[in-house]
Design a protein around this motif. Structure first.
Motif, PDB file in Angstrom:
ATOM      1  N   LEU A 160      -1.541  -2.388   2.134  1.00  0.00           N
ATOM      2  CA  LEU A 160      -2.359  -3.315   2.919  1.00  0.00           C
ATOM      3  C   LEU A 160      -2.793  -2.667   4.235  1.00  0.00           C
ATOM      4  O   LEU A 160      -3.960  -2.748   4.629  1.00  0.00           O
ATOM      5  CB  LEU A 160      -1.555  -4.590   3.191  1.00  0.00           C
ATOM      6  CG  LEU A 160      -2.287  -5.747   3.876  1.00  0.00           C
ATOM      7  CD1 LEU A 160      -3.389  -6.298   2.987  1.00  0.00           C
ATOM      8  CD2 LEU A 160      -1.291  -6.852   4.245  1.00  0.00           C
ATOM      9  N   ILE A 161      -1.871  -2.003   4.912  1.00  0.00           N
ATOM     10  CA  ILE A 161      -2.184  -1.330   6.178  1.00  0.00           C
ATOM     11  C   ILE A 161      -3.188  -0.198   5.950  1.00  0.00           C
ATOM     12  O   ILE A 161      -4.146  -0.030   6.712  1.00  0.00           O
ATOM     13  CB  ILE A 161      -0.898  -0.780   6.826  1.00  0.00           C
ATOM     14  CG1 ILE A 161       0.042  -1.924   7.219  1.00  0.00           C
ATOM     15  CG2 ILE A 161      -1.222   0.075   8.056  1.00  0.00           C
ATOM     16  CD1 ILE A 161       1.459  -1.476   7.539  1.00  0.00           C
ATOM     17  N   LEU A 162      -2.984   0.557   4.886  1.00  0.00           N
ATOM     18  CA  LEU A 162      -3.810   1.740   4.633  1.00  0.00           C
ATOM     19  C   LEU A 162      -5.244   1.398   4.234  1.00  0.00           C
ATOM     20  O   LEU A 162      -6.124   2.259   4.298  1.00  0.00           O
ATOM     21  CB  LEU A 162      -3.168   2.591   3.534  1.00  0.00           C
ATOM     22  CG  LEU A 162      -1.838   3.247   3.912  1.00  0.00           C
ATOM     23  CD1 LEU A 162      -1.159   3.838   2.676  1.00  0.00           C
ATOM     24  CD2 LEU A 162      -2.027   4.316   4.972  1.00  0.00           C
ATOM     25  N   GLU A 163      -5.491   0.140   3.850  1.00  0.00           N
ATOM     26  CA  GLU A 163      -6.848  -0.282   3.495  1.00  0.00           C
ATOM     27  C   GLU A 163      -7.684  -0.631   4.717  1.00  0.00           C
ATOM     28  O   GLU A 163      -8.827  -1.084   4.577  1.00  0.00           O
ATOM     29  CB  GLU A 163      -6.793  -1.481   2.544  1.00  0.00           C
ATOM     30  CG  GLU A 163      -6.483  -1.146   1.102  1.00  0.00           C
ATOM     31  CD  GLU A 163      -7.539  -0.256   0.468  1.00  0.00           C
ATOM     32  OE1 GLU A 163      -8.715  -0.653   0.450  1.00  0.00           O
ATOM     33  OE2 GLU A 163      -7.170   0.849   0.015  1.00  0.00           O
ATOM     34  N   PHE A 164      -7.145  -0.403   5.899  1.00  0.00           N
ATOM     35  CA  PHE A 164      -7.860  -0.768   7.119  1.00  0.00           C
ATOM     36  C   PHE A 164      -9.298  -0.252   7.159  1.00  0.00           C
ATOM     37  O   PHE A 164     -10.218  -1.016   7.501  1.00  0.00           O
ATOM     38  CB  PHE A 164      -7.102  -0.295   8.364  1.00  0.00           C
ATOM     39  CG  PHE A 164      -7.863  -0.522   9.636  1.00  0.00           C
ATOM     40  CD1 PHE A 164      -7.964  -1.788  10.177  1.00  0.00           C
ATOM     41  CD2 PHE A 164      -8.508   0.528  10.275  1.00  0.00           C
ATOM     42  CE1 PHE A 164      -8.691  -2.010  11.339  1.00  0.00           C
ATOM     43  CE2 PHE A 164      -9.234   0.318  11.424  1.00  0.00           C
ATOM     44  CZ  PHE A 164      -9.325  -0.958  11.968  1.00  0.00           C
ATOM     45  N   ARG A 208      -5.088  -9.906  -4.498  1.00  0.00           N
ATOM     46  CA  ARG A 208      -6.535  -9.950  -4.693  1.00  0.00           C
ATOM     47  C   ARG A 208      -7.260  -9.124  -3.642  1.00  0.00           C
ATOM     48  O   ARG A 208      -8.234  -8.439  -3.930  1.00  0.00           O
ATOM     49  CB  ARG A 208      -7.016 -11.405  -4.663  1.00  0.00           C
ATOM     50  CG  ARG A 208      -6.572 -12.195  -5.904  1.00  0.00           C
ATOM     51  CD  ARG A 208      -6.645 -13.696  -5.695  1.00  0.00           C
ATOM     52  NE  ARG A 208      -6.234 -14.421  -6.896  1.00  0.00           N
ATOM     53  CZ  ARG A 208      -4.975 -14.610  -7.265  1.00  0.00           C
ATOM     54  NH1 ARG A 208      -3.980 -14.106  -6.532  1.00  0.00           N
ATOM     55  NH2 ARG A 208      -4.692 -15.283  -8.361  1.00  0.00           N
ATOM     56  N   LEU A 209      -6.756  -9.186  -2.423  1.00  0.00           N
ATOM     57  CA  LEU A 209      -7.345  -8.397  -1.342  1.00  0.00           C
ATOM     58  C   LEU A 209      -7.253  -6.905  -1.640  1.00  0.00           C
ATOM     59  O   LEU A 209      -8.149  -6.122  -1.312  1.00  0.00           O
ATOM     60  CB  LEU A 209      -6.613  -8.720  -0.036  1.00  0.00           C
ATOM     61  CG  LEU A 209      -7.222  -8.252   1.275  1.00  0.00           C
ATOM     62  CD1 LEU A 209      -8.595  -8.855   1.492  1.00  0.00           C
ATOM     63  CD2 LEU A 209      -6.306  -8.598   2.433  1.00  0.00           C
ATOM     64  N   LEU A 210      -6.149  -6.502  -2.282  1.00  0.00           N
ATOM     65  CA  LEU A 210      -5.933  -5.083  -2.600  1.00  0.00           C
ATOM     66  C   LEU A 210      -6.475  -4.704  -3.977  1.00  0.00           C
ATOM     67  O   LEU A 210      -6.278  -3.571  -4.433  1.00  0.00           O
ATOM     68  CB  LEU A 210      -4.439  -4.763  -2.523  1.00  0.00           C
ATOM     69  CG  LEU A 210      -3.823  -4.842  -1.118  1.00  0.00           C
ATOM     70  CD1 LEU A 210      -2.321  -4.615  -1.178  1.00  0.00           C
ATOM     71  CD2 LEU A 210      -4.475  -3.831  -0.185  1.00  0.00           C
ATOM     72  N   GLU A 223     -11.460   0.271   4.825  1.00  0.00           N
ATOM     73  CA  GLU A 223     -12.302  -0.534   3.930  1.00  0.00           C
ATOM     74  C   GLU A 223     -12.486  -1.941   4.481  1.00  0.00           C
ATOM     75  O   GLU A 223     -13.579  -2.509   4.442  1.00  0.00           O
ATOM     76  CB  GLU A 223     -11.682  -0.598   2.531  1.00  0.00           C
ATOM     77  CG  GLU A 223     -11.736   0.704   1.774  1.00  0.00           C
ATOM     78  CD  GLU A 223     -13.164   1.240   1.628  1.00  0.00           C
ATOM     79  OE1 GLU A 223     -14.058   0.434   1.263  1.00  0.00           O
ATOM     80  OE2 GLU A 223     -13.380   2.430   1.905  1.00  0.00           O
ATOM     81  N   PHE A 224     -11.403  -2.515   5.008  1.00  0.00           N
ATOM     82  CA  PHE A 224     -11.510  -3.853   5.590  1.00  0.00           C
ATOM     83  C   PHE A 224     -12.449  -3.833   6.795  1.00  0.00           C
ATOM     84  O   PHE A 224     -13.198  -4.779   7.039  1.00  0.00           O
ATOM     85  CB  PHE A 224     -10.125  -4.358   6.020  1.00  0.00           C
ATOM     86  CG  PHE A 224      -9.152  -4.544   4.881  1.00  0.00           C
ATOM     87  CD1 PHE A 224      -9.596  -4.820   3.593  1.00  0.00           C
ATOM     88  CD2 PHE A 224      -7.781  -4.428   5.092  1.00  0.00           C
ATOM     89  CE1 PHE A 224      -8.700  -4.995   2.545  1.00  0.00           C
ATOM     90  CE2 PHE A 224      -6.878  -4.617   4.061  1.00  0.00           C
ATOM     91  CZ  PHE A 224      -7.340  -4.887   2.784  1.00  0.00           C
TER      92      PHE A 224
END
Length: 434
Positions: A390-394, A333-335, A396-397
């Motif tokens: 997950l790491i690469l979305e840093f 869901r986070l991704l 955006e997070f």
């Protein structure tokens, strides 16, 4: 530079204490372990304009010069206005000693056709001639071709004989020389680890991936080991070499870095996670996960499984229970995976975490089923790819976290972003459960 009156008074007192203790026979004989020196350095480091370009050796030289220029007799008396002037002069000394450096790393097995430039990174293909490689290095190191040929020749004779025959990664850094000499290996590691993570997270097994890793590997020229990186600069005294202490090979097709959209994504990621990021708890949890991810690639199934699931724990479940459930539920869901894919992603995460538990608690080696008739990733590879995403979305997070922090929250800067990140992740979990 505008210091408050309180800051100026404090700095003046520290300058006087340091000078009166250490001036002997018209010279300064500093004890770098004593309190007056450490207190003065800390006060100067706390000034934002100095902190951004800090170098301990140069700052110490500047302090001694500024104090001796003002010393006439004992006791040394520097007033508040003079203290502010000294701080400004020290800033100028630090600025003047900044210089451009070019960190050059051989990247064995990397395949790309053209020179690629992304912000402060330059990638030079293996197949470029020696002359062309020298021209590119000379341009970015701001040296003549003759000077460049001399220093490369020195690198080849004293360190890595086939240095210039490899594809090369060049990283431009404007920094103090001592800082670059200290951090060059770490800078190179983060860049290479980021390329590897981006490849596996966004390119691997997609239409954009033209890599046949095994064939590319065996098709390499027989070159002697690339054992060092080089640091080149316009001034010879700033140059150096460092023995490589990590795997620098990138046995993938990297032509995707020429794609403008992909290169912009990569540029944003590496800027935010390292080059222009705030290295606080939040940032470091992702930076450490990037390092863990690269470690996981070269390990056997059991160790790789532990490392891969540790990435999920580090980013999503710090100080929380129900780690297996949280990672499996929150990640898809986070991704923002499509709803029709979320169940299978969760199932994969749950299954691999169970294998991790069986290995940790029962000593049961992790077994992964392979289908040699298909090129589809196996369970471990699939979950690793999810962790890479997950790491690469840093970036955006990071936006989400910074937009959620109220202006009146005075929490310590080191922990504030992590606090709001954990709240955001918890809110996703609460929505799923309730």
């Amino acid at each position: 530079m505008n210091l408050t009156l309180s800051d100026k008074k404090k700095l003046a007192a520290l300058l006087n204490a340091f000078g009166n203790k250490n001036i002997k026979d018209g010279k300064i004989e500093s004890d770098y372990q004593d309190k007056p020196y450490q207190n003065l350095i800390q006060a100067l480091y706390n000034i934002p304009e100095i902190q951004k370009i800090y170098d301990g050796d140069i700052l110490t030289y500047g302090i001694e010069k500024e104090i001796l220029d003002r010393f006439k007799n004992f006791p040394l008396v520097i007033n508040e206005d003079e203290a502010e002037t000294i701080a400004s002069n020290l800033q100028e000394i630090l600025i003047k000693n900044l210089a451009e450096h070019l960190i050059i790393v051989p990247i064995p097995s990397a395949k790309f056709c053209n020179q690629i430039k992304i912000d402060n990174l330059i990638l030079i293909p293996e197949d470029y001639s020696r002359t062309d490689k020298l021209k590119i290095i000379a341009k970015f190191a701001k040296k003549t071709i003759k000077e460049t040929n001399w220093i490369v020749d020195h690198t080849e004779k004293s360190r890595s004989p086939d240095f210039l025959k490899y594809p090369l990664l060049c990283i431009k850094q404007t920094e103090h020389t001592s800082t670059i000499h200290y951090s060059a290996l770490n800078i190179a590691k983060i860049v290479i680890y980021s390329i590897r993570c981006f490849y596996f997270g966004n390119i691997y097994n997609s239409k954009k991936d033209r890599t046949t890793i095994l064939l590319d590997f065996w098709g390499q020229k027989r070159l002697k080991e690339a054992s060092h990186l080089a640091i080149y600069s316009k001034e010879n005294w700033r140059q150096n070499h460092k023995p490589l202490n990590f795997d620098v090979s990138l046995p993938y097709d990297l032509n995707w870095l020429e794609d403008k959209e992909l290169s912009n994504e990569f540029k944003l990621f590496i800027q935010r996670i390292y080059f222009k990021g705030n290295l606080d708890d939040f940032n470091l949890s992702f930076l450490n996960s990037l390092i863990l991810y690269n470690e996981s690639i070269k390990q056997n199934n059991s160790i790789s499984t532990i490392i891969t699931m540790t990435i999920g724990e580090s980013i999503l479940t710090r100080n929380r229970n129900e780690k297996r459930l949280r990672i499996a539920a929150i990640t898809p869901r986070l991704l923002n995976f499509p709803k029709n894919e979320q169940k299978s992603i969760s199932r994969n995460l749950d299954e691999l975490y169970q294998k991790r538990n069986n290995f940790v608690h029962s000593g049961e080696a992790v077994s992964i089923n392979y289908d040699f008739e298909t090129t589809e990733p196996n369970l471990l590879e699939t979950v690793r790819q999810t962790m890479a995403k997950l790491i690469l979305e840093f970036p955006e997070f990071e936006k989400i976290v910074e937009n959620s922090i109220p202006a009146n929250d005075t929490t310590n800067k080191q922990i504030i972003r992590m606090k709001y990140w954990e709240r955001y992740v918890d809110s996703i979990f609460q929505d799923i459960i309730y």
